[in-house]
Write a protein that holds these residues in place. Structure first.
Motif, PDB file in Angstrom:
ATOM      1  N   GLU A 184       0.842  -1.196   0.000  1.00  0.00           N
ATOM      2  CA  GLU A 184       0.000   0.000   0.000  1.00  0.00           C
ATOM      3  C   GLU A 184       0.878   1.246   0.000  1.00  0.00           C
ATOM      4  O   GLU A 184       1.614   1.501   0.941  1.00  0.00           O
ATOM      5  N   ARG A 185       0.800   2.031  -1.085  1.00  0.00           N
ATOM      6  CA  ARG A 185       1.589   3.258  -1.210  1.00  0.00           C
ATOM      7  C   ARG A 185       0.816   4.448  -0.660  1.00  0.00           C
ATOM      8  O   ARG A 185      -0.340   4.672  -1.004  1.00  0.00           O
ATOM      9  N   THR A 186       1.471   5.203   0.196  1.00  0.00           N
ATOM     10  CA  THR A 186       0.938   6.441   0.734  1.00  0.00           C
ATOM     11  C   THR A 186       1.945   7.532   0.434  1.00  0.00           C
ATOM     12  O   THR A 186       3.152   7.306   0.516  1.00  0.00           O
ATOM     13  N   ILE A 187       1.464   8.704   0.073  1.00  0.00           N
ATOM     14  CA  ILE A 187       2.338   9.835  -0.215  1.00  0.00           C
ATOM     15  C   ILE A 187       2.272  10.785   0.978  1.00  0.00           C
ATOM     16  O   ILE A 187       1.206  11.302   1.306  1.00  0.00           O
ATOM     17  N   ILE A 188       3.405  10.994   1.629  1.00  0.00           N
ATOM     18  CA  ILE A 188       3.463  11.919   2.755  1.00  0.00           C
ATOM     19  C   ILE A 188       3.586  13.325   2.169  1.00  0.00           C
ATOM     20  O   ILE A 188       4.518  13.620   1.419  1.00  0.00           O
ATOM     21  N   MET A 189       2.612  14.172   2.504  1.00  0.00           N
ATOM     22  CA  MET A 189       2.572  15.528   1.965  1.00  0.00           C
ATOM     23  C   MET A 189       2.557  16.523   3.121  1.00  0.00           C
ATOM     24  O   MET A 189       2.059  16.205   4.201  1.00  0.00           O
ATOM     25  N   GLU A 190       3.117  17.698   2.883  1.00  0.00           N
ATOM     26  CA  GLU A 190       3.182  18.718   3.930  1.00  0.00           C
ATOM     27  C   GLU A 190       2.805  20.086   3.369  1.00  0.00           C
ATOM     28  O   GLU A 190       2.964  20.344   2.177  1.00  0.00           O
ATOM     29  N   ARG A 191       2.333  20.927   4.286  1.00  0.00           N
ATOM     30  CA  ARG A 191       2.024  22.311   3.927  1.00  0.00           C
ATOM     31  C   ARG A 191       2.320  23.202   5.117  1.00  0.00           C
ATOM     32  O   ARG A 191       1.825  22.970   6.218  1.00  0.00           O
ATOM     33  N   LEU A 192       3.159  24.215   4.900  1.00  0.00           N
ATOM     34  CA  LEU A 192       3.398  25.218   5.924  1.00  0.00           C
ATOM     35  C   LEU A 192       2.147  26.055   6.059  1.00  0.00           C
ATOM     36  O   LEU A 192       1.552  26.455   5.064  1.00  0.00           O
ATOM     37  N   MET A 193       1.739  26.327   7.283  1.00  0.00           N
ATOM     38  CA  MET A 193       0.488  27.053   7.508  1.00  0.00           C
ATOM     39  C   MET A 193       0.567  28.508   7.040  1.00  0.00           C
ATOM     40  O   MET A 193      -0.456  29.114   6.777  1.00  0.00           O
ATOM     41  N   ASP A 194       1.775  29.057   6.925  1.00  0.00           N
ATOM     42  CA  ASP A 194       1.851  30.440   6.446  1.00  0.00           C
ATOM     43  C   ASP A 194       1.970  30.532   4.932  1.00  0.00           C
ATOM     44  O   ASP A 194       2.032  31.606   4.364  1.00  0.00           O
TER      45      ASP A 194
END
Length: 153
Positions: free
Chosen positions: A140-150
């Motif tokens: 099972e492939r999952t893509i770890i994604m991020e976003r800075l809140m600013d």
């Protein structure tokens, strides 16, 4: 279509489970093998959802009295973002994510992470999340994604 976002109640567990299972079986099944979907389903039974509501920050999207979507925030990690297949692509996921982001800002969380399914990667990318790495649980492939809140949307 008037959609409302509110905190999940224990009484919502059955409907939340049904939304998640429906989305897994109809939407995610296009990108994942049946065995993976079946394995993931066990994590979202009504009793498992009830435990999530008890220990985390869980929101639901409703149209009238019907639960049509859910999303949760676990620390700085966005989890269980699902919308019922018959109302997908109508902005409900975006409304849920706006509530998650509002909550994160209230808590002074500087960055959100989301373990995205292959199915939802483009959705999160449109909301400003960037893929940082892949994660595998068996096949099972999952893509770890991020976003800075600013970061602006």
């Amino acid at each position: 279509m008037e959609c409302t976002i509110r905190p999940a109640l224990e009484d919502d567990a059955d409907e939340i489970s049904a939304v998640i299972l429906g989305a897994l079986r109809e939407t995610n099944a296009k990108d994942y093998a049946n065995e993976i979907i079946e394995r993931i389903e066990h994590s979202f039974s009504p009793s498992a959802v009830l435990q999530l509501i008890g220990k985390g920050t869980v929101f639901v999207a409703t149209i009238g009295s019907r639960v049509v979507g859910t999303a949760s925030l676990d620390g700085s990690v966005v989890r269980t973002v699902f919308v019922a297949p018959d109302v997908q692509a109508r902005g409900i996921g975006k409304l849920l994510m706006a509530e998650i982001e509002r909550t994160a800002r209230e808590r002074n969380i500087p960055m959100l992470a989301v373990p995205s399914s292959v199915t939802a990667e483009a959705f999160y990318a449109r909301l400003g999340f960037r893929a940082v790495r892949d994660s595998y649980h068996g096949d099972e492939r999952t893509i770890i994604m991020e976003r800075l809140m600013d970061d602006p949307l």
